[in-house]
Each structure stands twice: as structure tokens, then as C-alpha cells.
Design a protein around this motif. Structure first.
Motif, short mmCIF file in Angstrom:
data_model
loop_
_atom_site.label_atom_id
_atom_site.label_comp_id
_atom_site.label_asym_id
_atom_site.label_seq_id
_atom_site.Cartn_x
_atom_site.Cartn_y
_atom_site.Cartn_z
N ASN A 323 0.81 -1.22 0.00
CA ASN A 323 0.00 0.00 0.00
C ASN A 323 0.84 1.27 0.00
O ASN A 323 0.29 2.36 0.20
CB ASN A 323 -0.93 0.00 1.22
CG ASN A 323 -1.98 -1.10 1.13
OD1 ASN A 323 -2.52 -1.34 0.06
ND2 ASN A 323 -2.26 -1.74 2.26
N GLN A 325 2.90 4.51 -1.25
CA GLN A 325 2.62 5.49 -2.30
C GLN A 325 3.84 6.43 -2.44
O GLN A 325 4.46 6.79 -1.45
CB GLN A 325 1.38 6.33 -1.94
CG GLN A 325 0.17 5.53 -1.49
CD GLN A 325 -0.46 4.73 -2.59
OE1 GLN A 325 -0.53 5.20 -3.74
NE2 GLN A 325 -0.92 3.52 -2.28
N ARG A 364 0.68 9.92 -8.46
CA ARG A 364 1.53 9.10 -7.60
C ARG A 364 1.68 7.71 -8.20
O ARG A 364 0.90 7.29 -9.07
CB ARG A 364 0.91 8.98 -6.21
CG ARG A 364 -0.30 8.07 -6.16
CD ARG A 364 -0.90 7.99 -4.76
NE ARG A 364 -1.95 6.99 -4.67
CZ ARG A 364 -3.23 7.19 -4.95
NH1 ARG A 364 -3.62 8.39 -5.38
NH2 ARG A 364 -4.13 6.22 -4.81
N ASP A 366 1.18 4.06 -7.34
CA ASP A 366 0.25 3.44 -6.41
C ASP A 366 0.61 1.97 -6.22
O ASP A 366 0.44 1.15 -7.14
CB ASP A 366 -1.18 3.58 -6.95
CG ASP A 366 -2.23 3.20 -5.91
OD1 ASP A 366 -1.84 2.66 -4.85
OD2 ASP A 366 -3.40 3.45 -6.18
N SER A 374 -1.87 6.88 -10.23
CA SER A 374 -3.19 7.32 -9.76
C SER A 374 -3.13 8.81 -9.45
O SER A 374 -2.08 9.33 -9.07
CB SER A 374 -3.60 6.56 -8.49
OG SER A 374 -3.72 5.18 -8.72
N THR A 376 -3.93 12.11 -7.21
CA THR A 376 -3.92 12.23 -5.75
C THR A 376 -4.04 13.69 -5.36
O THR A 376 -3.61 14.58 -6.10
CB THR A 376 -2.60 11.64 -5.19
OG1 THR A 376 -2.44 10.32 -5.67
CG2 THR A 376 -2.62 11.63 -3.68
#
Length: 722
Positions: A323, A325, A364, A366, A374, A376
Motif C-alpha cells: 500500500n 505510495q 503518484r 500506487d 493514480s 492524488t
């Protein structure tokens, strides 16, 4: 010291000097510092001891000598810059023959396979492909550190280097003993198909724990390096560690180093440094300001290869945290909400968006979407990647027998190469350090050109002007005395290891045919009038005397040493011979300057004396009774003759045009009484006979005519009795 504007260096303890341009020089704050005495300087200093030339040095290395003169027994020790590994001999020794041993030059290389993406045909007993590049080596097979495939017909393993490299060497540590054929391929095609070019091949017994080195010669470009095991039977491929070496890679040691950056956070790709910050999340604006404060920026470019590299680096750093970033340097275009731009203002043309997207203004990487992009909120606090350009290219390699000159090795610096005498520079004469941290050209090679000794020529010799037979050496031909050179006298050793022309030839010098002389002849000592030939002259008759040298010799200049002689007639007075009617002799009188002949006194009682020979420049003389004509050629008219006094010939008028001028006397020489009586008697007898004959003819003719007249008159007049 400086001579004609050139700064010269003197070798310590010797008397030789070389220009500073022969040295590798670094410039620091305007001060020239000699870092390494290279080929020309060392060769110049070692000339008196017949030592070695510069042995060559690989890229990213330094070489140190036990003796700067490079004489016999000098030891050269190699070391690599930080981040590079030395492969090959670390020490070389200068021999008495001027050669370094061992012959090979070592390499300073990087293992570009470490941490990259491997794959294999299958896995057995947990021997996954990543274990071949995890950096943990083992002398024997261990399932925890070595790969292992199932039994396959042709098992294979490969590593994706994520970008093309010039692969120079592949090292493989196998985990099984078996006879087989190992094929290493390098290229950019799918490696499992076995279609990439072959780097090297080995056939023999694979030994567990013993490394196998397979060089690519020449180095081969490619992003995939694959290992294929070929055999007659099914076999398992086990690799405990694989190394892919190149010197055309940017080491992380050349990237910026900061105290607060996480350990192992730096990676390089395509000449750029990438530092992954995952301990201090910041907003987009603060992340960008942080990178720029350290001379970098956020990642502001994209292409499939770069996306693959970043995705791989993020995946291996966050295997347990999917997860995570990271900020990237792309923002939404405020003029067009459907368009994105890089920080530099260029449109994002190649993108890897995770669809569907949102409506945020920043982008970013992801981790939850496989490291796709993605959008952001720009105020979110995320990790970030700073992208840096290298500041230097490092020290380039210097080939043997060469000189390398550079101010420094930073970006924009120019490296100049020259070769030692007798060697040809093959490749670029200069290289430039690019912003990518690499040089724009491959290094040159100084090829030793040897033409061999020139051909010998008959009747001649040659001289090596440089004392060598290497590249650009010159040879000068010359001929022995008496011979001339036909062809080019000077030749040069050319790039094709041949002298740039055929050798000349020496031909004998010949003089012209010997000149002939009037009333004379000659003999020649040789059939040809070559140098040294002697020509000997003589006159045809004793009545002529040879004036000048009786021998002339042909000189090396093609001329005779003297002019030919002349045959001059000897004039003598007639001697009194009472009983013999032979030709009278004439007294020898010194030649005098010709002059107009005076009128000779008339002597009716005596015929004129016998004249001398006729000059070839005058007309032929008429034969006279009782005389003879000389048919042999006489000497030139300008040579004066001395003759006896003569008298008018019969039926000639003194001083008239019919008098032969060459018979005019210069002096009056009195004849002896006996000679005059003898010649007069001979001339009177002949004249009397002729006169009597003519007179008798006239008398006979008159008698005949008278008789005819009388007979005619008698017939016409019978009364005419008489």
C-alpha cells in the motif's frame, strides 16, 4: 622549462624531456597538477633503460608503478574506483624484453544483475530464480541460496537487467556436477525462445562450487542475459550465483550521498540516479522543494523501460507493504483537465494510469495498483523519489601505448588520445563526458603497425630514418657509386602494414658513345660505356700526331673526364733521296696563325712543289699530273697547317681565285738542289711526252688535210700538175 611556448618536464635522474601534453593532467582552481605520467613520458624516461611502455589501464581504475622509469622488473599495480570490482591480474611486471606479464589488462566492472528481475523454466525444492542474484554465494549446493529447476530437456534461467548494457563478462557458480553444454545469450528479445545472440559457449564438466567465466568478446548489448543447459538427457539447472559484468554502468557511488538518506535507497538507471525516500513523507510541494534543494527533482519523465525499472525497484523494496505510495512529477493541466503535464511543461505522452481515474491534480505511483499511476490530492503526505543527474563520468580507460590528456572527468570534459610512435590510433581521438555519466564514444585502440624490414635492392642500400619499421617510419634508399636511383627514394610505413610503394632500383650510369675523331680511331675497355670504362684513342697514320689525352674515362656523372684528342697532320720537309722516286718529306714547322698567302714568285723553269692535304672545309682540288690526292679526312679548318712554299701550277695565274688557299705558304722554305732537280726532271719528261704527242697529232692532221686538198684540186684542174 618552456621551449618555443611548450612546457617540458625533465625525468628525475635522466636527461630526457617530454612535453606536458604527454601527461594525464587534472586542473584544479587554475593550477595544473600532473596526476599520472602516461605513455610518452614513461617511454621517454625509460628510453635509456630499454624498459616498457605504458601498459594500459581499464576504465574506472588507477595504476601505480614501483618505478616511474618503467624499467625492467617494474611492477604495475591496479585498483578500481569505489563501487567497481577488479577482474583480472592486479599486478603486472615489466620484462627485460619490454613486455608486460601477464599479458591481459584487468577490468573494473559492475555486477548489473544484482537486484534485477530473474526468471527460469521451472522451480523444484524451493529453488526460485531470485536465489541466483541474492548476493549470497555458496561453495556447494544449498536449497536456501541456489536455484533449481525440474528435469528438463533444455532448462534455462535468465535475468532482466531492466535496461540494455554492454555485457562484457558473465560469471556462473553452478550447484550441480554434470557434463553439459552451457550457452549464454545476450540481447533484447524474449530470452526463453533462445533467439538472442550467443555471448559464449562452454562444453565440459560443470563442477559444483567452481565459478565459470564466460566473456563476451566483443562486448554485447542487451537487457536480457539467459543461460541455457544443453545435453543429451533430461537435466536440472542449478545456479548458486550469477554475475553480469560491465564497465558501462553508473555506480551508485557516483550518485549524490546525503547523511539522512536511507541505506540502500539509491539505484541507477540509464545514466541517472534515483534516491527513494520512504521515512519522511511530505506533500507534493514540499517533496519537490526537498529534491530541488539537493540538486534533483521528482521523476519527470516516462517510458516503458523506465516504468518497468521503477516498478521493479518499488516492488522489491515493499514486498511486504503493497500500500505504499510515492509522488511523481506530473500535474494536471489547468487549461485542460483531461491533460497532464510534467514539471518542465511538456505533455505526458506515455502514461500508465490505473483506470478509472479521479479528479485530483497530482499523480503518484500506487503500490495497491501494481505501481501504476493514480491521481492524488496534492496536500497528501507521501513518500517520494528524487531524480539526479551524475556530476562526472569517472576516469575513462587508457589503451596501451597511448597518451591521455584531460582537464577533469566531469560532465562536459573532453578526453584527448594520442598513440606512441609506431602505433595507429583506431577509434575516436577524443571523447566527451555526457550528462548521463557516460562518454559519447567507445575508447580507441593504439594498434601496433609493423611493416618489417624494407626490401634489399641490388647495387644499393637503405637507411631507416627513424630507426624503426613501425607506423609512419621512413626509409631512404641510395645507390652505390656508378649507379643511379630509379623510383622513389623515400618510403613510409603505412596503415596496411606495408611500405607505401615498391622499392626503387639502381641502374648503372652510362656515358654516351665515345666521340669519333677525324683521322683517328678508338678502342673501349667494356662492351658498355659504364662508369670506369676507358676509351683509348690513336691516329690512323703515322703522318698524324695525337694531340690531347690518349685515354678518357667515363665518370659517375655520366660524362667523360676529358675532351677527346685530335689527330693533327705532321708537316715535314722532303729529304733528298737520289735513287728513289718516293714522296718528298717536309720539315716539321711549329703552327703559326694563318694569314693571307703572299704571291709566290714565278719559276717557269720548275714545276710547283707538292701541296699538303686538303682541308675538309674547302672544296676538292683537281688532280695534277705527277701528283696524288689524299682521300682521308683532314682536321678542322681552324687548325693551322705549315706547308712548304709552292709555285703556281701549270696554267694558273698567281694570286688568282684558282690558287688553292690552303697551299699558300706561311714561310718560304728553300728546297735542296737535288730535290728540285729530281722533281723538275720528272715533270719535264712527262710534259715533253705530252707536248710531242700533241704536236705530232697536229702535224699528222695537217699532212692529211694538205693531201686531201691537193687531190681535190688536181681532179678539178687537169692542167694543175702539182
Amino acid at each position: 622549462r618552456r621551449v618555443h611556448g611548450e612546457l617540458l618536464l625533465r625525468c628525475v635522474g635522466l636527461h630526457s624531456e617530454v612535453p606536458v601534453s604527454a601527461c594525464t593532467v587534472m586542473w584544479s582552481d587554475g593550477l595544473a597538477v600532473v596526476l599520472l605520467l602516461s605513455a610518452v613520458l614513461r617511454a621517454g624516461c625509460a628510453a635509456g633503460s630499454k624498459g616498457c611502455r605504458f601498459p594500459g589501464a581499464p576504465a574506472h581504475s588507477s595504476v601505480f608503478f614501483s618505478d616511474d622509469v618503467l624499467g625492467p622488473e617494474t611492477v604495475a599495480t591496479y585498483s578500481c574506483e569505489r563501487g567497481f570490482e577488479l577482474l583480472g591480474p592486479a599486478r603486472r611486471v615489466c620484462g627485460h624484453d619490454g613486455q608486460w606479464t601477464p599479458e591481459g589488462i584487468p577490468f573494473c566492472v559492475l555486477n548489473v544483475a544484482a537486484g534485477k528481475a530473474p526468471m527460469q523454466i521451472s522451480s523444484d525444492l524451493g529453488g526460485i530464480p531470485q536465489k541466483a542474484i541474492d548476493g549470497s554465494t555458496s561453495s556447494f549446493f544449498n536449497v536456501d541460496t541456489c536455484t533449481l529447476t525440474r528435469a528438463e530437456r533444455v532448462p534455462w534461467w535468465y535475468v532482466n537487467l531492466l535496461e540494455p548494457y554492454m555485457v562484457q563478462l558473465v560469471r556462473l557458480d553452478f550447484g550441480r556436477n554434470l557434463p553439459a553444454t552451457v550457452v549464454v545469450r545476450v540481447g533484447n528479445n524474449r530470452p526463453d525462445l533462445g533467439t538472442n545472440p550467443v555471448c559464449n559457449r562452454f562444453t565440459g564438466q560443470l563442477e559444483e562450487g567452481k565459478p565459470l567465466f564466460l566473456p563476451c568478446n566483443p562486448p554485447m548489448p542487451g537487457a536480457f542475459v539467459s543461460v541455457h543447459l544443453e545435453g543429451a538427457n533430461l537435466s536440472q539447472l542449478s545456479i548458486c550465483e550469477a554475475f553480469v559484468y560491465t564497465d558501462q554502468a553508473l555506480p551508485i557511488e557516483r550518485c549524490p550521498q546525503f547523511r539522512d538518506q536511507p541505506p540502500g535507497s539509491t539505484a541507477t538507471y540509464n545514466g541517472k540516479c534515483y534516491i527513494f525516500y520512504n521515512r519522511q513523507p511530505l506533500s507534493f510541494k514540499d517533496s519537490l522543494a526537498f529534491c530541488r534543494s539537493r540538486g534533483g527533482t521528482l521523476v519527470d519523465e516516462s517510458n516503458p523501460a523506465l516504468q518497468g525499472f521503477i516498478s521493479w525497484e518499488l516492488w522489491r523494496r515493499h514486498r511486504s507493504d503493497s500500500n505504499s505510495q510515492y509522488w511523481m512529477g506530473a500535474v494536471r493541466d489547468p487549461q485542460d483537465r483531461n491533460n497532464w503535464k510534467w514539471l518542465g511543461g511538456e505533455d505526458v505522452s506515455v502514461s500508465f494510469w490505473n483506470l478509472p481515474g479521479g479528479n485530483e491534480n497530482c499523480a503518484r505511483y500506487d503500490g495497491s495498483k501494481g505501481w501504476l499511476w493514480s491521481d492524488t490530492n496534492c496536500n497528501a503526505k507521501l513518500n517520494f523519489i528524487c531524480q539526479h543527474q551524475p556530476k562526472a563520468c569517472g576516469k575513462p580507460e587508457q589503451p596501451p601505448n597511448s597518451t591521455m590528456v584531460a582537464k577533469n572527468f566531469n560532465v562536459g570534459a573532453v578526453i584527448d588520445y594520442t598513440c606512441d610512435e609506431g602505433h595507429l590510433l583506431v577509434g575516436p581521438a577524443s571523447r566527451t563526458c555526457l550528462p548521463t555519466g557516460f562518454y559519447n564514444e567507445f575508447p580507441p585502440v593504439c594498434k601496433r603497425i609493423q611493416c618489417g624490414f624494407p626490401a634489399e635492392i641490388p647495387n644499393g642500400q637503405y637507411q631507416l630514418l627513424n630507426g624503426t619499421v613501425g607506423y609512419l617510419s621512413r626509409v631512404l634508399y641510395s645507390c652505390d657509386e656508378g649507379y643511379e636511383l630509379i623510383g622513389r627514394a623515400q618510403l613510409m610505413c603505412d596503415i596496411d602494414e606495408r611500405w607505401n610503394g615498391p622499392p626503387p632500383r639502381c641502374e648503372a650510369i652510362e656515358c654516351d658513345d665515345p666521340p669519333s675523331i677525324p683521322n683517328g680511331k678508338f678502342t673501349v675497355s667494356n662492351n658498355l660505356t659504364v662508369v670506369g670504362t676507358m676509351v683509348e684513342y690513336s691516329c690512323n697514320s703515322r703522318n698524324y700526331k695525337l694531340i690531347g689525352p690518349n685515354k678518357i674515362i667515363c665518370l659517375p656523372s655520366g660524362e667523360y673526364d676529358e675532351n677527346p684528342p685530335v689527330c693533327k697532320e705532321e708537316i715535314q720537309t722532303a729529304a733528298a733521296v737520289p735513287a728513289s722516286p718516293s714522296k718528298p718529306t717536309r720539315p716539321q714547322t711549329p703552327p703559326t696563325k694563318p694569314r693571307d698567302p703572299p704571291a709566290a714568285p714565278t719559276r717557269p723553269s720548275l714545276p710547283p712543289a707538292r701541296p699538303g692535304p686538303q682541308s675538309p672545309h674547302q672544296g676538292p682540288s683537281s688532280k695534277r699530273p705527277g701528283g696524288s690526292v689524299d682521300s682521308s679526312p683532314a682536321e678542322s679548318a681552324h687548325v693551322p697547317h705549315t706547308v712548304v712554299a709552292s709555285h703556281p701550277q701549270d696554267n694558273e695565274i698567281p694570286d688568282s681565285v684558282n690558287v688553292r688557299s690552303d697551299l699558300s705558304p706561311n714561310v718560304n722554305v728553300a728546297h735542296s738542289v737535288d730535290e728540285e732537280r729530281h722533281e723538275t726532271g720528272a715533270r719535264l719528261n712527262l710534259g715533253a711526252i705530252i707536248a710531242l704527242g700533241v704536236f705530232g697529232g697536229f702535224v699528222f692532221l695537217a699532212a692529211v688535210i694538205t693531201t686531201i686538198v691537193i687531190l681535190i684540186r688536181r681532179k678539178s684542174n687537169p692542167h694543175y700538175l702539182y
